[in-house]
Each structure stands twice: as C-alpha cells, then as structure tokens.
Enzyme design. Structure first.
Site, mmCIF file in Angstrom:
data_model
loop_
_atom_site.group_PDB
_atom_site.id
_atom_site.type_symbol
_atom_site.label_atom_id
_atom_site.label_comp_id
_atom_site.label_asym_id
_atom_site.label_seq_id
_atom_site.Cartn_x
_atom_site.Cartn_y
_atom_site.Cartn_z
ATOM 1 N N ASP A 61 6.074 -23.722 2.284
ATOM 2 C CA ASP A 61 6.718 -25.207 2.726
ATOM 3 C C ASP A 61 6.397 -25.255 3.868
ATOM 4 O OD1 ASP A 61 7.899 -25.474 0.323
ATOM 5 O OD2 ASP A 61 9.899 -24.468 0.722
ATOM 6 N N GLU B 119 10.059 -28.260 12.555
ATOM 7 C CA GLU B 119 10.620 -28.537 11.342
ATOM 8 C C GLU B 119 12.358 -28.346 11.206
ATOM 9 O OE1 GLU B 119 9.027 -25.729 8.610
ATOM 10 O OE2 GLU B 119 10.586 -26.037 6.937
ATOM 11 N N ASP C 188 5.531 -20.005 5.849
ATOM 12 C CA ASP C 188 5.402 -19.986 4.442
ATOM 13 C C ASP C 188 4.765 -21.201 3.859
ATOM 14 O OD1 ASP C 188 7.411 -21.998 4.717
ATOM 15 O OD2 ASP C 188 9.015 -20.757 3.870
ATOM 16 N N ASP D 144 7.481 -23.230 9.606
ATOM 17 C CA ASP D 144 7.840 -21.874 8.914
ATOM 18 C C ASP D 144 6.645 -21.507 8.430
ATOM 19 O OD1 ASP D 144 10.472 -22.018 9.402
ATOM 20 O OD2 ASP D 144 11.012 -22.612 7.520
#
Ligand code: TSJ
Length: 636
Positions: free
Chosen positions: A502, A425, A500, A498
């Site tokens: 998102d 990403e 997290d 990531d």
C-alpha cells in the site's frame, strides 16, 4: 602495414585516445547508462542495415563474462581494402572516429545520431572487441584491444556461399566504466522499443549468465502494436488503432494512435528510430494536423455548435496514446540536449500525411469520430472549470500572499537548499514524524490515505483536491505554465510511506502527480523516497534495523537464529515511535534515501511502468520496487 606510423595512423590513435579521455562526450556518461549505450550503438548499426532492407534478425546475447555479442544477418561490413585509408573498410569502421555508414556512396539513406559512427567509440571503450564477417563463402575476423587492432583482418574459415552477416562481441573496459554488469531488463526495454519502430525486424535478447533468460521481439504491425502495448492495462475508447503512413519532401512519416479513457496524453516521437523526448517539428506537425482536422470534422458534422469555441489541442489529446516516427536523411537536432528535431520539412510532411489520412478515417468511421469528439468536448468543459478554479486560487494567493497549508509543519530555516519536506502518509505517522524531525530544516506534510490518481481525474477535480492543493502550495513552484523552479521551497522532497504494498502504491500515486505536473522536480533530482526498515531485531540488548528480507537472513546467519532474538516486523511507520523513526528513516547521518530519476532513453516504458504499478495486481508492483530499490535510485 609497416611498423612506422604515418600521419593517418597517428590521427587514428589520437581519435580513439580522445574517446577514452572523455568518454562522456561520446556516450553521455560512464555510469550504467553509458554502459548500456554501448550495446545500443552496436545494435543501431545492425538496425540501419535492417532499415536499408538487408537484415531480418538481430541477436543480442549477454555472455557469462558480461561481454555482449550482437549478430545480424545483413550483408556484412565490407572487408575489402578502402583505397583512401589503405586498409580494410572493416578496420576503418572500428578504428577511425566518425567513419562508418558510408562506403563510396553505398551507405545508408537514413541513420540517426551517432549511427554508423558508434562502432569505433564502442571499440575504444572496450577491453577487447572481436568482429566476424560472413561474406561470399568466407568468414573474416579481427580483434582489437582498447581500440587497437591486434591483428589484420584474417580469414578464419568458410561459410555457405549464400550466408552473410556481422557478429560483434565486446567487453566494456573496467578502467572506463563505473559499473560493467549489464542489466537484462534495461536492454529488454530498449530492444523492444527498437523492434516496435522497425516493422518486421526480429530481435532476440538472451542472457547466458546465471539466470538464463530469452525474449524475442517481432512486431509485424510495427508502431501500431507499440500503441496497443502502451494502452495495455487501460481501457481503449474504441477498437481501432489509427495508422497513417506516407512520404513527402524526403520525409517518411508513420503515425499510430488510439485514445484510452484516461486523462493524460502519451505521445512519443522518434527520428530515425531515435527518441526525441523534447519533440520538435515532427511533433508540431502532428499536433497541428490533429487539432485542425478534428475541429473541421466536428464543425462540419455539428458535433460542435457554431456558438461554441474551437476544441483546443490539449482537449483532443486527452487520453491519447500516439507514436510519431519519421525517417529523414539528414536529421538536425536542436536544443540544449540535442533531443529536439529541427528540420522544417518534417513539420509539413507530418501535417500533410496526418491531415489527409485522419480526415479520411473520421469520415469512414463516424462512430469512432463521435466518441473522440465527445471526449474532447468534455475535456474542453473541464478545462474551462479548472481555469476558473485556478483563477480563484490565484486571486486568493495574490491577496494574502503565501498561505501555506494548515497541515504543514514547516521548518524554520528559509534557505531552500538546506530544507527538506517529508510527505507522510496518514495523520498518525505524520505525528511521529513531526515529533522526530529536526525542526530547523525538516518540514512535515501529512496526507490522508490514498491520494487522487491524477491519471484518472480531470483537471477541475485535480485542482479541487485538498491533498494536491496542499502539496502545490507547500512546494511553492506552482504548476504547468506557472511552474517556476526558482520558487521551490525545499531542495529535498521526500516521500515517506510504509514499506509495504500500500505504501508503494501511495508513493506511485505521488510520483505520478509530480511527474505529470512538475516533471522538472524529478528531472533536476529534487525528489526522493525514504526507506523505512522492514524489521527490528533485538538480541542481548543490541538492536539492528534491516531493510529487506535478504538483509534479515544475512543478519540472522551472522548473529544466530534463536529464541533470544525478538524479531519485530514493522507493518507501518505508525508502529515506530519518534525516536525510532528518527534513527532509521529521518536522520541524515543514518537514513537511506533513494533519489528518483527518469531514464530519458526509454520514456515510453515509463507509462507502462506507472500503469503496472498502479494496477490492481500487487505482485508486479512489489517486484518492481524491490528490483529497483537495490540500485540506490528508483529509475521510473
Ligand atoms: F557497429 C558495428 F559496426 F559494429 C556493427 C555493424 C555491428 C553489427 C552487429 C552490425 C553491423 C552491420 C553493418 N551490419 N550490417 C552492416 N552493413 C554494412 O556495413 C554495409 C554493408 C554493405 C554495404 C554496401 O554498400 O554494399 C554498405 C554497408 C554500410
């Protein structure tokens, strides 16, 4: 019974010994999946009793010691002596392979797969199993250990004269199973599905271990409510759930369906309550009826002009959620995995029932019919546009053979078995990954931000999307009809996002794309999720990386929580330099990879999972990822 073994008894022992020797042949595997299969085998026997009309409630409890108890309020397995075997029918059910279901013609009209057979298999694979039958004022009991009866059927008490039912408790054998801890959520999904498929049956699931939990599944609307459940979180195109029901040539047919505004089809088919992931004649009959009936209606009502081509089946099924459930006396399963219905009479039965009732419905509900037809016509146009775009790219690739995407940093090794591709990403993380990688066998494909949600876009838009095109060409397999797994360029496709919410969202979007367009990549185990660490802890020049909050707390307990450790929380891959990224996430010697798998047993839940994961709510998504990450595979 005498002490001498007769020929029959020897055969019995050999039968159950065979099950213990090759458990995989009977329950698929000895992994957690096989473990849960034991519960389904027992529950399915009680469901058969419900389908025969004699049972309303099934109670499933995971006990504190990880044994499971299943209770029903059916007639109770017969305890009388079975002449042929010279012993109680009850004992026959639990100790003779392939027995069950049928007691001199009094058996079940419909039952699926191993139904009525599974009890002895479960018994053979259990450390112990106890059964209690309430019947005609008495309670009977028998206990077995590793498949062998330790006592004859005995009366242990009295019950009310009208009381009846079967209670089975068992503890899976640790000598057989790799894992013997039951997962509440896994059972929950499957039992919910069973309740949807068996109108009016009430199933209660209870967890009596540390986290006490309980859930009741009871659907008066049966598969109608199943469709409503699957469309939850989506926007239905109209209010009604269509429902067709009827019997023909000994096949009982039930179909329910409703369109939503998405572009994917979600059709699940069942035979005698057993999932048929590969479809078969019942599904073919449904598709045929749907295509024919819609085209007839659209032509007759001038929604489709004479000059226009017929709607294709896939146009009509765009955004369709449907359940096809048939009950047959003798189902024939075909295909490599025996998950495809072969009975030809099922095709005609479903076709007839659906054609008749759908025609009637469309005539009675012109507004709904119009909404369906309009959506199909838009789908038809998008399909034509997509084909054009595809033909264009095909011609292009034919000219300059394989033009790999410009953003791909490929590896030098050309043997796919050695090669990995990291889908990363963002350009900055992509840059670090490029610096960090082993150029010989690790390729990097950076994607910009959130990729397209393929559930919310039509084919023409999907094919036009740069990130999607880049993945398709990099993988090398093509998609849909052109898909060819032998052309796969990397045997590990690693999604690196990531750690997290998102990042989890982006992983889900990527997985959705792969699952919808190249499901074989997941089924054959080529898709993985990288696990970047959440924290870096430094103390006295030593460094630790940890991957969860729990791990962090454990570590801090160990090394002491004081001002001397500098804890760094990684907000994203971008915060790591190339060396850190290599050490923590990309080095084959040290990294953690989660292989993505699909549980065929409960594919219908997959759609709900994707919807949950991609919806706006952050919390369920985080919980799901955390709950599944700990098992080492992410079972979507
Ligand atoms: F799998 C199992 F065998 F262990 C099991 C069977 C487990 C559980 C929880 C329930 C059952 C079960 C079986 N519930 N109800 C029945 N019914 C019969 O076996 C039965 C009863 C009466 C007659 C009859 O013809 O009178 C026929 C059958 C098959």
């Amino acid at each position: 019974m005498g002490t001498e073994y007769g020929a029959d008894q020897i055969q019995i022992l050999e039968g159950l010994e065979a099950v213990r020797k090759r458990p995989g042949m009977y329950i698929g595997s000895t992994s957690v999946r096989g473990l849960h299969h034991l519960v389904y085998e027992i529950v399915d026997n009680a469901v058969d009793e419900a389908l025969a009309g004699f049972c309303d409630i099934i109670d499933v409890t995971i006990n504190e010691d990880n044994s499971v108890t299943v209770v029903d309020d059916g007639r109770g397995i017969p305890v009388g002596i079975q002449k042929k075997a010279g012993k109680s029918a009850l004992e026959v059910v639990f100790t003779i392979l392939h027995a069950g279901g049928k007691f001199g013609g009094g058996g079940y009209k419909v039952s699926g797969g191993l139904h009525g057979v599974g009890a002895s298999v479960v018994n053979a694979l259990s450390e112990w199993l106890e059964v209690e039958i309430s019947q005609e004022g008495k309670v009977y009991r028998q206990r077995y250990e590793r498949g062998k009866a330790v006592n004859s059927v005995e009366v242990i008490g009295e019950c009310e004269p009208g009381e009846h039912g079967t209670k089975v408790s068992f503890l899976p054998d640790k000598e057989i199973f790799e894992e013997t801890v039951f997962d509440y959520d896994t059972l929950k999904i499957r039992l919910r599905e069973t309740a949807f498929l068996t109108k009016n049956l009430k199933i209660v699931l209870r967890d009596d271990r540390e986290d006490k939990r309980e859930k009741t599944f009871h659907y008066e609307g049966g598969i109608r409510e199943f469709v409503t459940y699957l469309n939850k979180g989506k926007a239905p195109l109209y209010d009604q759930v269509l429902y067709c029901e009827g019997s023909k040539e000994g096949v009982y047919v039930e179909v329910s369906m409703q369109h939503n505004d998405s572009y994917t089809e979600n059709i699940y088919s069942f035979v005698n309550n057993i999932n048929t992931p590969e479809g078969g004649t019942h599904l073919a009959g449904f598709k045929n009826a749907l295509t024919k009936t819609f085209n007839d209606y659209a032509r007759k009502n001038k929604l489709l002009k004479d000059s226009e081509a017929n709607l294709a089946g896939e146009d009509i099924r765009e955004g369709l959620t449907a359940i096809i459930s048939v009950k047959i006396e003798e189902p024939q399963f075909e295909g490599q995995t025996k998950q495809k219905l072969g009975n030809s009479e099922a095709r005609g039965a479903v076709d007839t029932v659906v054609s008749e009732q759908l025609t009637y419905f469309l005539e009675q509900n012109p507004a709904v019919a119009k909404a369906m037809c309009e959506k199909s016509i838009l789908a038809q146009r998008a399909r034509a546009a997509a084909r054009k775009a595809r033909d264009l790219t095909r011609r292009k690739t034919a000219l300059d053979s394989m033009t790999l995407p410009g953003k791909l940093s490929d590896c030098s090794d050309k043997d796919p078995a050695n090669c990995e591709i990291y889908i990363v990403e963002g350009d900055s993380a992509g840059g670090s990954a490029k610096d960090a990688r082993n150029k010989a066998n690790q390729a990097i494909l950076p994607l910009r931000g959130k990729i397209l949600n393929v559930e919310k876009a039509r084919l023409d838009k999907i094919y036009a999307n740069a990130e999607i095109k880049a993945m398709i060409t990099a993988f090398g397999t093509g998609i849909h009809d052109d898909f060819d797994i032998t052309k796969l360029r990397y045997h590990k496709i690693i999604l690196m996002t990531d750690a997290d919410v998102d990042g989890a969202h982006i992983s889900t979007l990527l997985l959705t794309f792969i699952y919808r367009f190249m499901p074989e990549l997941i089924k054959q185990g080529y898709v993985y999720l990288a696990q970047p660490p959440l924290f870096k802890i430094e103390k006295n020049k030593r460094v630790w990386y940890v991957y969860s909050e729990e791990e962090l707390n454990l570590l801090l307990k160990e090394i002491g929580r004081d001002n001397n450790n500098k804890i760094q929380r990684y907000k994203g891959l971008g915060e790591m330099d190339a060396e850190q990224l290599w050490e923590t996430t990309m080095d084959p010697e040290r990294r953690i990879l989660l292989r993505v798998t699909v549980d065929e047993e409960t594919t219908s839940e997959l759609d709900v999972t994707f919807t949950t994961l991609m919806g706006d709510q952050v919390e369920p998504r985080r919980e799901f990822i955390e709950a599944n990450a700990k098992y080492g595979t992410l079972d979507i």
